[in-house]
Design an enzyme around this catalytic site. Structure first.
Site, PDB file in Angstrom:
ATOM      1  N   GLU A  55     -10.552 -25.692  13.746  1.00  0.00           N
ATOM      2  CA  GLU A  55     -11.308 -24.878  12.796  1.00  0.00           C
ATOM      3  C   GLU A  55     -12.516 -25.665  12.289  1.00  0.00           C
ATOM      4  O   GLU A  55     -12.438 -26.880  12.073  1.00  0.00           O
ATOM      5  CB  GLU A  55     -10.410 -24.488  11.613  1.00  0.00           C
ATOM      6  CG  GLU A  55     -11.110 -23.573  10.616  1.00  0.00           C
ATOM      7  CD  GLU A  55     -10.251 -23.261   9.404  1.00  0.00           C
ATOM      8  OE1 GLU A  55     -10.151 -22.083   9.045  1.00  0.00           O
ATOM      9  OE2 GLU A  55      -9.674 -24.195   8.820  1.00  0.00           O
ATOM     10  N   LYS A 137     -13.180 -15.681  10.236  1.00  0.00           N
ATOM     11  CA  LYS A 137     -11.884 -15.640   9.547  1.00  0.00           C
ATOM     12  C   LYS A 137     -11.865 -14.453   8.581  1.00  0.00           C
ATOM     13  O   LYS A 137     -12.772 -14.290   7.764  1.00  0.00           O
ATOM     14  CB  LYS A 137     -11.683 -16.956   8.799  1.00  0.00           C
ATOM     15  CG  LYS A 137     -10.312 -17.148   8.185  1.00  0.00           C
ATOM     16  CD  LYS A 137     -10.225 -18.548   7.589  1.00  0.00           C
ATOM     17  CE  LYS A 137      -8.866 -18.851   6.980  1.00  0.00           C
ATOM     18  NZ  LYS A 137      -8.820 -20.215   6.405  1.00  0.00           N
ATOM     19  N   CYS A 172      -6.643 -21.108  11.167  1.00  0.00           N
ATOM     20  CA  CYS A 172      -5.902 -21.592   9.995  1.00  0.00           C
ATOM     21  C   CYS A 172      -4.908 -20.544   9.479  1.00  0.00           C
ATOM     22  O   CYS A 172      -4.029 -20.110  10.201  1.00  0.00           O
ATOM     23  CB  CYS A 172      -6.905 -22.023   8.927  1.00  0.00           C
ATOM     24  SG  CYS A 172      -6.244 -23.064   7.620  1.00  0.00           S
TER      25      CYS A 172
END
Length: 350
Positions: A55, A137, A172
């Protein structure tokens, strides 16, 4: 409509995949791009056909915001934004060219600069050097909300068809989003890249859920639930990096350390030995899709083991802009200016 996967989950071809465990070049766009390209070349030289990065590998994960007040963070965040990566940029073009020369599919995590906004983003660059998928995200976690925006709607389309199989990506704590995961599994991923920042074994302070043990488990569960291979890629943080980001005394991190990369099989078994948490390296595994078929003989969570008559989700995967033009010509011109990536992951052809 019946689904025919090509290649199927009975395909016995063996190929190599790679999980990156490395330290970012903190707050340095030029250095980050150079290191990313060097890693692509090294993994390709070792025979890897799919390469997964952590990430926000460019320009590193800003643990700063978790460990300091905003006054302390502000100068670092200003530098962070200045060194974030734009999707349409010479830097991204050079990374795409490296993937093409390597004949490898690359899933890259990066802090995306879009105008004056930042997003936690991933691109899937296929072996022809083209961006086949661009996503953000869906929801920043905790203090990330201070820096990063929510991902656009198209971000839920996160599985791409390639010659070697359907490749997905999660960032994540998206590993904990049940509705996103259900939609993810329904796209029939065969391999996924889980990108993570640096994390340490739990030391008794702070939530256990913020630990390398917990995060590896989250990715392992996705591999088991989805019946897919998991390439788990993580960052490392040195003492110098911790001092630069002002987290050297942050009690949730053990410095140097942070790495917990791994590659999981579709039944959840680890296929690699762990590197030392402070070590940089690339983990490799030889895989074949027929092992997915073996795993899914036990359970296919969005196929014949699902109950859509009882449970289903309603999805909107279409972006909404802050301005909408009624006139078609104006709308088309505005779309050309924004230059959104043609996201092939939203296609239905398997």
């Amino acid at each position: 409509m019946p689904i025919t996967l090509n290649p199927s989950n009975s395909d016995t071809r063996v190929f190599k995949v790679a999980a990156v465990q490395a330290e970012p070049v903190w707050l340095d766009l030029k250095g980050s791009v150079e290191k990313t390209i060097a890693i692509i070349r090294a993994a390709s030289a070792a025979g890897a056909k799919i390469i997964g990065f952590p990430e926000v590998f460019i320009p590193g994960y800003p643990w700063t915001i978790w460990a300091n007040n905003f006054t302390t963070c502000q100068p670092i965040l200003k530098e962070y934004q200045a060194n974030a990566l734009a999707v349409h940029s010479p830097e991204m073009e050079s990374i795409c060219l490296a993937a093409k020369f390597a004949s490898a599919t690359v899933v890259l995590g990066f802090a995306e600069r879009d105008g004056s906004s930042l997003y936690i983003s991933q691109v899937t660059i296929t072996a022809d050097g083209k961006i086949a998928n661009h996503r953000q995200k869906i929801k920043p976690t905790g203090y990330e909300k201070v820096v990063f925006g929510d991902g656009k709607a198209q971000t839920i389309h996160n599985v791409v068809q390639t010659e070697l199989g359907r490749i997905g990506s999660l960032s994540c704590w998206e590993h904990l989003q049940p509705f996103l995961k259900c939609h993810f599994y329904a796209q029939h991923p065969q391999i996924f890249v889980g990108g993570w920042p640096p994390a340490s074994p739990h030391k008794g302070e702070g939530p256990y859920s913020i630990s390398s043990e917990a995060w590896r488990t989250m990715s392992q569960v996705v591999a088991i639930e989805g019946g897919c291979y998991g390439i788990i890629s993580t960052q490392v943080m040195s003492q110098a990096g911790a001092e630069k980001l002002k987290v050297a005394n942050f009690q949730w991190l053990s410095v140097p350390g942070g790495g917990f990369a791994c590659i999981y099989g579709p039944d959840g078994r680890p296929l690699t030995e762990s590197l030392e948490p402070s070590a940089e390296g690339i983990l490799y595994a030889d895989i074949s899709l027929d092992k997915i078929g073996e795993a899914k003989m036990m359970a296919e969570m969005t196929g014949n083991d699902s109950r859509p008559d009882l449970f289903r989700i309603v999805v909107n995967g279409r972006n909404k802009d802050i301005i909408e033009y009624e006139n078609y010509a104006e709308s088309k011109a505005a779309a050309a200016r924004s230059r959104e990536v043609d996201n092939v992951a939203s296609g239905k052809t398997f």
